[in-house]
Motif scaffolding. Sequence first.
Motif, PDB file in Angstrom:
ATOM      1  N   LEU A   1       1.149  -1.012   0.085  1.00 39.29           N
ATOM      2  CA  LEU A   1       0.197  -0.099   0.097  1.00 39.29           C
ATOM      3  C   LEU A   1       0.868   1.223   0.006  1.00 39.29           C
ATOM      4  O   LEU A   1       0.874   2.422  -0.906  1.00 39.29           O
ATOM      5  CB  LEU A   1      -1.225  -0.208   1.323  1.00 39.29           C
ATOM      6  CG  LEU A   1      -1.960   1.149   1.190  1.00 39.29           C
ATOM      7  CD1 LEU A   1      -3.110   1.997   0.144  1.00 39.29           C
ATOM      8  CD2 LEU A   1      -2.339   1.266   3.119  1.00 39.29           C
ATOM      9  N   GLY A   2       1.896   1.051   0.536  1.00 43.07           N
ATOM     10  CA  GLY A   2       2.460   2.288   0.999  1.00 43.07           C
ATOM     11  C   GLY A   2       3.354   2.622  -0.845  1.00 43.07           C
ATOM     12  O   GLY A   2       3.848   3.832  -1.088  1.00 43.07           O
TER      13      GLY A   2
ATOM     14  N   ALA B   1       4.147   5.629  -5.583  1.00 47.41           N
ATOM     15  CA  ALA B   1       4.433   5.521  -6.879  1.00 47.41           C
ATOM     16  C   ALA B   1       2.724   6.012  -7.364  1.00 47.41           C
ATOM     17  O   ALA B   1       3.882   7.439  -8.889  1.00 47.41           O
ATOM     18  CB  ALA B   1       3.619   4.671  -7.345  1.00 47.41           C
ATOM     19  N   LYS B   2       1.991   6.403  -6.944  1.00 45.05           N
ATOM     20  CA  LYS B   2       0.959   7.397  -7.206  1.00 45.05           C
ATOM     21  C   LYS B   2       1.094   8.833  -7.104  1.00 45.05           C
ATOM     22  O   LYS B   2       1.088   9.837  -8.198  1.00 45.05           O
ATOM     23  CB  LYS B   2      -0.100   7.451  -6.604  1.00 45.05           C
ATOM     24  CG  LYS B   2      -0.778   6.159  -6.674  1.00 45.05           C
ATOM     25  CD  LYS B   2      -1.628   5.695  -7.968  1.00 45.05           C
ATOM     26  CE  LYS B   2      -2.813   6.846  -8.560  1.00 45.05           C
ATOM     27  NZ  LYS B   2      -3.070   6.787 -10.036  1.00 45.05           N
ATOM     28  N   GLY B   3       1.844   9.429  -6.340  1.00 47.61           N
ATOM     29  CA  GLY B   3       2.515  11.032  -5.866  1.00 47.61           C
ATOM     30  C   GLY B   3       3.545  10.764  -6.958  1.00 47.61           C
ATOM     31  O   GLY B   3       3.809  12.209  -7.447  1.00 47.61           O
TER      32      GLY B   3
ATOM     33  N   THR C   1       2.332   9.824   2.788  1.00 48.15           N
ATOM     34  CA  THR C   1       1.967   8.979   3.404  1.00 48.15           C
ATOM     35  C   THR C   1       2.228   7.184   2.854  1.00 48.15           C
ATOM     36  O   THR C   1       2.564   6.257   3.983  1.00 48.15           O
ATOM     37  CB  THR C   1       0.823   9.172   3.310  1.00 48.15           C
ATOM     38  OG1 THR C   1       0.402   9.206   2.276  1.00 48.15           O
ATOM     39  CG2 THR C   1      -0.267  10.161   4.276  1.00 48.15           C
ATOM     40  N   GLY C   2       3.017   7.226   2.263  1.00 47.41           N
ATOM     41  CA  GLY C   2       3.824   6.062   1.492  1.00 47.41           C
ATOM     42  C   GLY C   2       5.288   5.974   1.497  1.00 47.41           C
ATOM     43  O   GLY C   2       4.524   4.732   2.429  1.00 47.41           O
TER      44      GLY C   2
ATOM     45  N   VAL D   1      -6.803   1.398   3.366  1.00 49.88           N
ATOM     46  CA  VAL D   1      -6.760   2.909   4.137  1.00 49.88           C
ATOM     47  C   VAL D   1      -7.198   2.606   5.805  1.00 49.88           C
ATOM     48  O   VAL D   1      -7.015   3.545   7.273  1.00 49.88           O
ATOM     49  CB  VAL D   1      -6.215   3.909   3.749  1.00 49.88           C
ATOM     50  CG1 VAL D   1      -6.328   5.016   4.423  1.00 49.88           C
ATOM     51  CG2 VAL D   1      -4.884   4.245   2.514  1.00 49.88           C
ATOM     52  N   LEU D   2      -8.796   2.135   5.232  1.00 47.52           N
ATOM     53  CA  LEU D   2      -9.100   1.863   6.943  1.00 47.52           C
ATOM     54  C   LEU D   2      -8.965   0.983   7.634  1.00 47.52           C
ATOM     55  O   LEU D   2      -8.947   0.963   8.365  1.00 47.52           O
ATOM     56  CB  LEU D   2     -10.751   1.739   6.850  1.00 47.52           C
ATOM     57  CG  LEU D   2     -10.987   3.550   6.117  1.00 47.52           C
ATOM     58  CD1 LEU D   2     -13.047   3.004   5.561  1.00 47.52           C
ATOM     59  CD2 LEU D   2     -11.221   4.191   6.617  1.00 47.52           C
TER      60      LEU D   2
END
Length: 154
Positions: free
Chosen positions: A26-27, A32-34, A73-74, A123-124
């Motif tokens: 997830l991180g 990668a999205k960032g 956050t990643g 994330v939740l």
Amino acid sequence: MTTLQQIRDWGATHHPRWLVIVRVGLGLFLFAKGITFMHNATLLDRLIYGGASLAENQTHWLPILITWANLLTGTLLIIGCWTRAMALLQIPILIGAIIFNAQRGVFAPESELILAILTLLLVLFFLVEGGGPLSLDGYFEKNKGRGSHGDILP
């Protein structure tokens, strides 16, 4: 015992080791999205603000905030530092992504609605579960009250 303490205690006793792989994945995904948003800033700007153009010397602050929040956050989810706080920071961004993608539809080109929903669920999950024993959160919790040489502080 407060609800937050009960959640923390439950997370500490019910954390399988394989969840570390999910947390790191997830991180890596958020990081990668960032990077993707940083590489193609106009795409994110167009997604958020539509076709509204700006003067040459003006920038929108929201795409910059989302990009750096994803990078931060990643990174911190990968190492498991402040896991719950980083999950909490990511929730409004993911809700916004779900809203923007829902307007375009699930089957629209470049729609990432399912991916955004799955990411929000993960994330939740880590908001409740925390970083677990194989994280910096777990390390700091385990070594709380110790000095730099491993001595117990008075």
